[in-house]
Design a protein around this motif. Structure first.
Motif, short mmCIF file in Angstrom:
data_model
loop_
_atom_site.label_atom_id
_atom_site.label_comp_id
_atom_site.label_asym_id
_atom_site.label_seq_id
_atom_site.Cartn_x
_atom_site.Cartn_y
_atom_site.Cartn_z
N ILE B 4 0.86 -1.18 0.00
CA ILE B 4 0.00 0.00 0.00
C ILE B 4 0.89 1.22 0.00
N THR B 132 -4.32 2.10 -2.03
CA THR B 132 -4.03 0.76 -2.54
C THR B 132 -3.33 0.84 -3.89
N THR B 136 -2.35 -4.68 -4.45
CA THR B 136 -2.97 -4.86 -3.13
C THR B 136 -4.07 -5.91 -3.24
N PHE B 146 -2.76 -4.37 6.77
CA PHE B 146 -2.01 -3.39 5.98
C PHE B 146 -0.68 -3.03 6.63
#
Lengths: 274, 269
Positions: B4, B132, B136, B146
């Motif tokens: 991310i 993202t 992702t 994350f």
């Protein structure tokens, strides 16, 4: 409080200017319907309604329900100009902490009679208020402003049937027939005609008028008040965006506020019209 | 670790714009995808689909109950209808039609292709950071970690995930390692991932752009209370009606930002 025709026309223009100033300050809001209904709001607040702005909870006041809550800027303007609250407060529309919420909030401002926004709900609330008026033997009238797009909602027709069943002759709908809604013209989104024949079939007394002609609005309300044993609807044909040429009859202005430049242009045009 | 991004210059985009683009793509791939609109085609971004696939686009007007029933009928006949509106109208207005006509019939409404519906997807209106990347991972029902950490778990959804990441970044400077979970699916909730993280950190903070009752926080609490109770804080709208104001003003007023996450975490630690 009670004004003559010239004063009412002038007031409608003032209300339109208020609406433009409020919306540009807020940066969002509904222009077209608010402007289109200025003549009717001028007639209501300065002639038709039996009310006391300094005593908003006076028990015998006429009740006004704004079922199409998104045009509340024009109502706020009429309320301020008739003395419910200071005109300078109009500029707080849609601001954090203001009681002038983007859609009517009854808890913030009880003089609005009812919170509204989602379409089709105010009409039922108006029926309830009219029923209570009958039960309590009160002389007040319940006026309900409803939009044409609002007649897409099934609930609107449920309310219409109930009002006829109980012969609510203390209930007067003013239907803003401006032929637009948020995504387009009503005839394209959901055809409504014939509204007059539909209301008549539901046992309502129907009047159809030019809603931008204050004289006709006054006459229609006088007639409607006298009709007995039936609920009444005044189908008011209005021009959305009325008074601002570049907004008139354009559905794109349903849910839009003017930019600074557009507001300036609109105000100039309205001032010239005086 | 999922890939991310987090940066000061991050690009912003409204989720609804992404939805509109995805809908167009789905329409191209699957001829059974249809859209039912209740006079909010522009706002919900299904308008482009309507322009391109007019024969698969139905405008029912301001009539959400009818919209839900029509969508159910379409789904029961094999179509994949997306019904697009605002949360205040759908499901607020057509709850019974969603419950009976759609869910009790197991009608495949609003379903993403290749997933058995019904599915309800909620977007924020305002622009939010595109955190993202194409790589992702995203799978309905899977909460994604994350960022890993040992001291506290932050579980967020929607626009609040990025705020959770910002909070974790700030906390790191104070040697507090926060684990950040993107719990994009509220139901079915990913109990396994939530319990595993709670066992590691022993403290959980949830944040959502939603009421604190009956949302993400409540769902996480249901999981933890029955499996591995830990101290918890649910951040969200405190059972209040909304009000007028700018998006930023309202988020700040109700503590829906990374600063408030940090404040609440410090109370737990």
């Amino acid at each position: 409080m009670k004004s003559n025709l010239t004063q009412l026309k002038k007031m409608a223009n003032t209300l339109r200017q208020d609406v433009i100033k409020m919306l540009v300050e807020a940066g969002s809001g509904h222009s077209a319907g608010s402007l289109g209904m200025a003549d009717i709001f001028s007639a209501l607040y300065f002639k038709v309604l039996n009310h006391k702005p300094k005593k908003p909870n006076w028990a015998n006041r006429d009740r006004l329900i704004l079922s199409c809550g998104h045009i509340v800027p024009i109502r706020y303007a009429a309320m301020a100009r008739s003395g419910y609250f200071p005109v300078k407060e109009l500029k707080t529309l849609r601001k954090l902490g203001s009681r002038l919420q983007g859609h009517p909030s009854y808890v913030d401002m009880p003089a609005l009679e009812s919170s509204s926004g989602p379409l089709g709900q105010g009409v039922s609330v108006a029926v309830g208020k009219a029923l209570a008026g009958k039960m309590n033997r009160k002389k007040y009238f319940v006026y309900c402003i409803t939009s044409d797009g609002e007649h897409d909602e099934g609930q609107t027709w449920e309310a219409i049937m109930t009002a006829a069943k109980y012969k609510l002759d203390n209930l007067i709908f003013i239907l803003d027939r401006n032929k637009i809604q948020i995504d387009g013209y009503t005839k394209d989104i959901m055809p409504l005609e014939s509204l007059k024949a539909k209301y008549e079939a539901f046992n309502w007394f129907v009047l159809e008028i030019d809603g931008n002609d204050i004289e006709k609005v006054l006459k229609a309300t006088e007639i409607a008040k006298r009709v007995k044993d039936q609920p009444k609807v005044i189908i008011a044909h209005t021009i959305p965006g009325k008074g601002v040429s570049f907004m008139e009859n354009k559905w794109e202005w349903h849910g839009r506020a003017p930019s600074k430049d557009e507001a300036e242009k609109a105000l100039k045009e309205l001032q010239r019209a005086l | 670790m999922f890939k991310i991004q987090i940066s000061k210059q991050i690009e912003l985009k409204a989720c609804r714009d992404g939805f509109g683009e995805a809908l167009l793509e789905l329409g191209k791939r699957n001829k059974d995808v249809v859209v039912v609109s209740a006079d909010l085609a522009e706002s919900t971004r299904c308008l482009e689909f309507g322009k391109k696939y007019a024969e698969r686009f139905f405008e029912v007007g301001v009539a959400e109950q009818n919209m839900a029933g029509v969508a159910a009928g379409l789904a029961l006949e094999g179509k994949i209808p997306f019904m697009c509106s605002f949360g205040v109208f759908s499901p607020a207005r057509n709850w019974d039609q969603i419950r009976i006509s759609i869910c009790y019939n197991k009608a495949n409404v609003l379903a993403a292709a290749k997933f058995e519906g019904p599915v309800y997807i909620r977007f924020a209106r305002e622009k939010s950071p595109i955190m993202t990347l194409p790589k992702t991972k995203f799978k309905i029902g899977n909460a994604e970690v994350f960022k890993e950490g040992d001291d506290v778990t932050i579980i967020a959804c929607g626009s609040m995930v990025y705020e959770a990441l910002l909070a974790a970044k700030e906390l790191k400077k104070e040697k507090i390692q926060a684990e950040v979970i993107n719990c994009h699916t509220i139901k079915p909730i990913d109990a396994k991932t939530i319990i595993r993280s709670a066992k590691k950190t022993n403290r959980v903070v949830t944040i959502e752009e939603h009421q604190v009752n009956g949302g993400l926080g409540s769902a996480v609490a249901e999981v933890l209370a029955q499996n591995y109770p830990v101290p918890m804080k649910i951040i969200g709208m405190p059972d209040k009606f909304g009000e007028s104001g700018t998006g930023k003003e309202l988020l700040d007023k109700y503590g829906l930002n990374y600063l408030n996450i940090i404040k609440e975490i410090k109370k737990l630690i």
